[in-house]
Design an enzyme around this catalytic site. Structure first.
Site, PDB file in Angstrom:
ATOM      1  N   ALA A   8       0.825  -1.216   0.000  1.00  0.00           N
ATOM      2  CA  ALA A   8       0.000   0.000   0.000  1.00  0.00           C
ATOM      3  C   ALA A   8       0.854   1.259   0.000  1.00  0.00           C
ATOM      4  O   ALA A   8       0.468   2.281   0.560  1.00  0.00           O
ATOM      5  CB  ALA A   8      -0.921  -0.008   1.219  1.00  0.00           C
ATOM      6  N   THR A  79       7.934  -4.090  -6.075  1.00  0.00           N
ATOM      7  CA  THR A  79       7.268  -5.010  -5.148  1.00  0.00           C
ATOM      8  C   THR A  79       8.267  -5.836  -4.350  1.00  0.00           C
ATOM      9  O   THR A  79       8.044  -6.120  -3.169  1.00  0.00           O
ATOM     10  CB  THR A  79       6.326  -5.935  -5.923  1.00  0.00           C
ATOM     11  OG1 THR A  79       7.060  -6.580  -6.993  1.00  0.00           O
ATOM     12  CG2 THR A  79       5.167  -5.156  -6.528  1.00  0.00           C
ATOM     13  N   GLY A 140       1.827  -9.125 -15.994  1.00  0.00           N
ATOM     14  CA  GLY A 140       2.935 -10.044 -16.194  1.00  0.00           C
ATOM     15  C   GLY A 140       2.431 -11.420 -16.597  1.00  0.00           C
ATOM     16  O   GLY A 140       1.391 -11.880 -16.112  1.00  0.00           O
ATOM     17  N   HIS A 359     -47.098  17.839   5.571  1.00  0.00           N
ATOM     18  CA  HIS A 359     -46.514  18.656   4.519  1.00  0.00           C
ATOM     19  C   HIS A 359     -45.886  19.946   5.045  1.00  0.00           C
ATOM     20  O   HIS A 359     -46.345  20.542   5.998  1.00  0.00           O
ATOM     21  CB  HIS A 359     -47.543  19.029   3.429  1.00  0.00           C
ATOM     22  CG  HIS A 359     -48.960  18.892   3.840  1.00  0.00           C
ATOM     23  ND1 HIS A 359     -49.836  18.055   3.178  1.00  0.00           N
ATOM     24  CD2 HIS A 359     -49.681  19.442   4.844  1.00  0.00           C
ATOM     25  CE1 HIS A 359     -51.027  18.117   3.759  1.00  0.00           C
ATOM     26  NE2 HIS A 359     -50.952  18.938   4.765  1.00  0.00           N
ATOM     27  N   TYR A 362     -40.898  21.764   9.421  1.00  0.00           N
ATOM     28  CA  TYR A 362     -39.572  21.465   9.948  1.00  0.00           C
ATOM     29  C   TYR A 362     -39.698  21.183  11.433  1.00  0.00           C
ATOM     30  O   TYR A 362     -40.184  22.021  12.207  1.00  0.00           O
ATOM     31  CB  TYR A 362     -38.598  22.626   9.742  1.00  0.00           C
ATOM     32  CG  TYR A 362     -37.305  22.427  10.503  1.00  0.00           C
ATOM     33  CD1 TYR A 362     -36.408  21.429  10.127  1.00  0.00           C
ATOM     34  CD2 TYR A 362     -36.998  23.203  11.620  1.00  0.00           C
ATOM     35  CE1 TYR A 362     -35.237  21.223  10.834  1.00  0.00           C
ATOM     36  CE2 TYR A 362     -35.829  23.003  12.331  1.00  0.00           C
ATOM     37  CZ  TYR A 362     -34.955  22.010  11.936  1.00  0.00           C
ATOM     38  OH  TYR A 362     -33.800  21.793  12.641  1.00  0.00           O
ATOM     39  N   ALA A 376     -49.884  21.887   8.166  1.00  0.00           N
ATOM     40  CA  ALA A 376     -48.977  22.328   7.107  1.00  0.00           C
ATOM     41  C   ALA A 376     -48.245  23.602   7.514  1.00  0.00           C
ATOM     42  O   ALA A 376     -48.828  24.528   8.074  1.00  0.00           O
ATOM     43  CB  ALA A 376     -49.758  22.566   5.825  1.00  0.00           C
ATOM     44  N   TYR A 383     -33.222  27.138  17.161  1.00  0.00           N
ATOM     45  CA  TYR A 383     -31.863  27.694  17.250  1.00  0.00           C
ATOM     46  C   TYR A 383     -31.939  29.184  17.542  1.00  0.00           C
ATOM     47  O   TYR A 383     -32.582  29.943  16.815  1.00  0.00           O
ATOM     48  CB  TYR A 383     -31.134  27.440  15.929  1.00  0.00           C
ATOM     49  CG  TYR A 383     -29.692  27.877  15.907  1.00  0.00           C
ATOM     50  CD1 TYR A 383     -28.806  27.485  16.906  1.00  0.00           C
ATOM     51  CD2 TYR A 383     -29.209  28.656  14.861  1.00  0.00           C
ATOM     52  CE1 TYR A 383     -27.480  27.873  16.870  1.00  0.00           C
ATOM     53  CE2 TYR A 383     -27.879  29.051  14.812  1.00  0.00           C
ATOM     54  CZ  TYR A 383     -27.014  28.659  15.825  1.00  0.00           C
ATOM     55  OH  TYR A 383     -25.698  29.044  15.791  1.00  0.00           O
ATOM     56  N   ARG A 436     -51.709  35.124  17.790  1.00  0.00           N
ATOM     57  CA  ARG A 436     -51.599  35.823  16.510  1.00  0.00           C
ATOM     58  C   ARG A 436     -52.346  37.135  16.616  1.00  0.00           C
ATOM     59  O   ARG A 436     -53.273  37.268  17.433  1.00  0.00           O
ATOM     60  CB  ARG A 436     -52.178  34.975  15.374  1.00  0.00           C
ATOM     61  CG  ARG A 436     -53.673  34.735  15.500  1.00  0.00           C
ATOM     62  CD  ARG A 436     -54.188  33.727  14.504  1.00  0.00           C
ATOM     63  NE  ARG A 436     -55.640  33.596  14.613  1.00  0.00           N
ATOM     64  CZ  ARG A 436     -56.315  32.509  14.278  1.00  0.00           C
ATOM     65  NH1 ARG A 436     -55.673  31.437  13.827  1.00  0.00           N
ATOM     66  NH2 ARG A 436     -57.630  32.476  14.382  1.00  0.00           N
TER      67      ARG A 436
END
EC number: 2.7.7.23
Length: 456
Positions: A8, A79, A140, A359, A362, A376, A383, A436
């Site tokens: 190697a 070799t 060879g 759908h 995340y 959805a 984070y 909201r």
């Protein structure tokens, strides 16, 4: 008693790479790792890697292998010169030495077992693995008498026109009786076009040298460039896929599918086109994977389906449905009978049994109970710019479309979260959470007319 030496030390110039040739990947392992794997059933007493070019990188790649020793060949002079480097470390060794090439990763263990058994049965000084090639160019040539006793080995570059008509070639795989080889090694010369010390020259100094033909000549294929690497991958893939189909696995359009030989497939699995299974992946009984999916180092349970999706380092439970176009990663745990739908990403989260994330969502660093319905566009904002934080959502909770959970936050069981809510405080069980602005309506509203052409 057998020891193994793997050559190697070469750079692999034709690979056109900064990476040592033996560290290029084939089916999830480096070339040299595959060579070492092939000799594992022989239970060698010692395994010695002869390194040279970027020796530190090669040694580092095998740092977890305490059973592998390293010997450095500072100058690559052929070799024979490589094996001469073993004289100090094997000076008291009395057994056989198997010599392998670090860039020949397609050898089967059965081939090496047959080579060693033949060598020991006949008490040979050396036994060579040979093959009859349709096109022997570059190899060879081996010349034998009627008893497969080797009379001469001539490297391809040193062959004359008549010798090139011989299609029996040297595979570069040898088994030697070490004490007799050790006595012959100092006699090697560099009297050839390349001014190198060829290991094949020892045939001139040893008695009882025999050749053993390999059943499948493709096993001896060495890898010197990217085209040969691609060809080796095709050969390996065909072996793997043929074995799985023989065991009752359905592969639809096998040519478009790749499967690492570390993958485990249980009965009645169906693999659709353009699917790739890598690493330590397990696919459970009766599952259907693909088309167009990548699964890496993951466990998929029984009777699951994965459609046009990517799964990595994760676990998918029995009866789950993934996709199309979902991404599950980072030690995610999707428990039984869940649905992870289109354009959903799940990272390092637990999704409880019978939950739906259908759908456009995340879920990162989240823990969901059972039977949670994620609307959805639901997002866990995990984070804060410095650290990741957890979101916990209790069993039976329903999140409305376009909800955001600002972690760290906990939502109890049986909660309903109104669509469009931004949840940044804990929510008790059995409640309705609305976060909201109120809707405002202005009556009799008209859009101002657009300015006419030429006006500011």
């Amino acid at each position: 008693m057998v020891a193994v030496a793997v050559l190697a030390a070469g750079k692999g110039t034709r690979m056109k790479s900064d990476l040592p040739k033996v560290l290029h990947q084939l089916g999830g392992y480096s070339l040299v790792e595959r060579v070492l794997q092939s000799c594992r059933p022989l239970a060698p007493e010692r395994q010695i890697l002869i390194v040279g070019y970027q020796a530190a990188a090669v040694e580092s790649s095998l740092a977890g292998r305490s059973d592998v020793e390293f010997v450095e060949q500072r100058e690559q002079l052929g070799t024979g010169h490589a094996i001469q480097q073993l004289l100090p470390c094997l000076q008291d060794y009395q057994g056989d030495l198997l010599v392998l090439n670090g860039d020949a990763p397609l050898l089967r263990s059965e081939t090496l077992e047959n080579l060693l058994a033949t060598h020991q049965r006949h008490g040979n000084a050396a036994t060579l693995l040979t093959a009859h090639l349709p096109d022997p160019k570059g190899y060879g040539r081996v010349f034998c008498n009627g008893d497969n006793r080797v009379t001469q080995i001539v490297e391809d570059r040193d062959c004359n026109a008549a010798q090139r008509q011989n299609h029996r070639v040297n595979g570069g795989i040898y088994c030697f009786h070490w004490p007799r080889l050790a006595a012959a090694l100092p006699k090697l010369s560099a009297n050839n076009d390349q001014k190198e010390y060829y290991l094949t020259e020892v045939v001139d100094y040893l008695d009882q040298v025999m050749a053993v033909d390999v059943d499948d000549y493709l096993e001896i294929n060495g890898i010197n460039d990217r085209k040969q690497l691609a060809a080796a991958n095709d050969i390996l893939q065909n072996r793997i896929k043929d074995d799985w189909m023989a065991q009752g696995i359905t592969l639809i359009n096998p040519d478009s599918i790749t499967i690492d030989d570390t993958v485990v497939l249980e009965a009645d699995v169906i693999i659709e086109p353009n699917t790739h299974l890598r690493g330590k992946t397990v696919i459970g009984r009766g599952s259907r994977i693909g088309p167009g999916s990548l699964i890496e180092d993951s466990i998929v349970g029984s009777d699951a389906s994965v459609l046009f999706s990517v799964v990595s380092q994760s676990q998918i439970g029995d009866g789950c449905r993934l996709g199309p176009y979902s991404h599950v990663r980072g030690e995610a745990d999707i428990q039984a009978n869940c649905r992870i739908g289109n354009f959903v990403e799940v990272k390092k989260s637990v999704i409880g049994a019978q939950s739906n994330v259908a759908h456009l969502s995340y879920l990162g660093d989240a823990m969901l109970g059972q039977r949670v319905n994620v609307g959805a566009g639901t997002i866990t904002a995990n984070y804060d710019g410095v650290s990741k934080h957890a979101t916990v959502i209790g069993s039976g909770t329903k999140t409305g479309a376009n909800s955001v959970f600002v972690a760290p936050v906990q939502v109890g069981e049986g909660v309903t979260v109104a669509a469009g809510s931004v949840i940044n405080r804990d929510v008790p069980a059995g409640s309705l959470a609305i976060a909201r602005p109120r809707q405002r309506i202005i009556d009799n509203w008209q859009v101002p007319p657009a300015p006419q052409s030429g006006q500011p």
